[in-house]
Design an enzyme around this catalytic site. Sequence first.
Site, PDB file in Angstrom:
ATOM      1  N   GLY A  90       8.453  41.095  19.884  1.00 57.01           N
ATOM      2  CA  GLY A  90       8.605  42.376  20.638  1.00 57.01           C
ATOM      3  C   GLY A  90       7.124  42.578  21.106  1.00 57.01           C
ATOM      4  O   GLY A  90       6.295  42.329  20.201  1.00 57.01           O
TER       5      GLY A  90
ATOM      6  N   CYS B 152       2.871  44.266  18.214  1.00 52.94           N
ATOM      7  CA  CYS B 152       3.876  43.137  18.255  1.00 52.94           C
ATOM      8  C   CYS B 152       4.577  42.932  16.929  1.00 52.94           C
ATOM      9  O   CYS B 152       4.175  43.430  15.893  1.00 52.94           O
ATOM     10  CB  CYS B 152       3.128  41.682  18.330  1.00 52.94           C
ATOM     11  SG  CYS B 152       2.286  41.550  20.083  1.00 52.94           S
ATOM     12  N   ASP B 153       5.827  42.275  17.100  1.00 52.25           N
ATOM     13  CA  ASP B 153       6.699  42.178  15.819  1.00 52.25           C
ATOM     14  C   ASP B 153       7.496  40.905  16.192  1.00 52.25           C
ATOM     15  O   ASP B 153       8.007  40.828  17.369  1.00 52.25           O
ATOM     16  CB  ASP B 153       7.430  43.298  15.353  1.00 52.25           C
ATOM     17  CG  ASP B 153       7.835  43.182  14.053  1.00 52.25           C
ATOM     18  OD1 ASP B 153       7.073  43.635  13.035  1.00 52.25           O
ATOM     19  OD2 ASP B 153       9.051  42.531  13.707  1.00 52.25           O
ATOM     20  N   SER B 154       7.541  40.139  15.146  1.00 54.08           N
ATOM     21  CA  SER B 154       8.560  38.780  15.559  1.00 54.08           C
ATOM     22  C   SER B 154       9.799  38.699  14.496  1.00 54.08           C
ATOM     23  O   SER B 154       9.762  39.378  13.378  1.00 54.08           O
ATOM     24  CB  SER B 154       7.830  37.613  15.403  1.00 54.08           C
ATOM     25  OG  SER B 154       6.695  37.481  16.070  1.00 54.08           O
TER      26      SER B 154
ATOM     27  N   LYS C 226       4.865  50.266  15.978  1.00 54.55           N
ATOM     28  CA  LYS C 226       3.527  50.115  15.544  1.00 54.55           C
ATOM     29  C   LYS C 226       2.423  50.440  16.442  1.00 54.55           C
ATOM     30  O   LYS C 226       1.493  51.056  16.179  1.00 54.55           O
ATOM     31  CB  LYS C 226       3.345  48.543  15.456  1.00 54.55           C
ATOM     32  CG  LYS C 226       4.135  47.952  14.138  1.00 54.55           C
ATOM     33  CD  LYS C 226       3.764  46.266  14.124  1.00 54.55           C
ATOM     34  CE  LYS C 226       4.604  45.755  12.905  1.00 54.55           C
ATOM     35  NZ  LYS C 226       4.275  44.347  12.862  1.00 54.55           N
TER      36      LYS C 226
END
Length: 401
Positions: free
Chosen positions: A112, A75-77, A58
């Site tokens: 992340g 960000c990524d969850s 991203k």
Amino acid sequence: MNDSAVNVRFVLASASPARLKTLRGAGVEPEVIVSGVDEDHITAESPGELARLLATLKARAVVASLTEHATVLGCDSVLELDGEPYGKPGTPEVARERLRSMRGRSGVLHTGHCLIDTNSKQELRELESTEVYFADLTDEEIDAYVATGEPLVVAGSFTVDGLGGPFVTGIQGDYHNVVGVSLPLLRRMLAEVGISWPALWRSATPFAYDESEAARYDDTRGGAERAKAAALAVHSLLPKGGRVLELAVGTGIVGAELVALGNLVHGVDLSSAMLRRARVRLPGHVAAADAAKLPIADRRCDAVVAVWFLHLLEDSDAALAEIARVLRPDGVFVTTTDKSDAGRYADGRGPNDTRAQDAITHLVARAAHHGLTLDGATTFPGPPRNTDQTPIYPLVRFRRT
């Protein structure tokens, strides 16, 4: 440490409203640019690595689209349960199945974080993991929760800061990480690229227009027709052939019309997204700057112009002091006044929270305190509304004594 940086361009490469709300709550107003990365077909060796990889993709995608330096956060969850990764469920059926498998148990929420600073050419990739404990939900509670639609669009099918909050019995680790961005981790990452957390406070404004707002700003504010009307009215109050500084120049649509009328216009704004458009209309004549701290020497301007700006401020005194400082003796300040409180853009402020800084009675008193005396006025029409009435906007001129 870049503690003196007051115009850090901080970009959030995420469409998550929870991440944006978390950053805003911590005093940071990021520019939001959605990456467009397709998350569905990306795999990794573990749920944590998947979250870090998605965050990196991203951030890199947004950096690739930039034409100016910036600090970009991706960000990524991902929720890990029994060693398996769970992202957004997408459908009610999948969400319902997941919530039933989670009830009465615990999982690990991995987020992340990828921070890319184009000035220092650094890319940092980190992972924060938090243990989450879930209540023993009944089938009726699960059905009701799924019916709200919330669990369909969030990682792991739950939230801790929304309707799903009562269904989370505890966490072990960083609460904000479960929401979507670890603030302590982000602070450490920023420090590694030379940016202190308070520098982002100084960069933030309650009216920082992001990319989506900037893209539609002109069309939603009356377009070229209103800009020409505003410029003609402003021009009638300006000295001929002088140097004009426009505060909150925005997309430059009014400034360009003033140039067409024979004025030399320079513009400043705090929004990177707006300035990118202004640079097309006023090439070489716009800059990022705070109206309360102008990068201009004393008595250099023949006129300062502010169209729909003062109503955005909590307190106009600092801006008025700067306007008076940069104006030459007998220079003029031209500004709109009395914009409807209902139209105020400032996020989270009701019409009665503070006195409107563009109210004419208030403005005359505060301007006089800084050596600015009211000596002229006019009006101009706005775009027609959904009624038969055309709004009329007042414009006033103050002279520097």
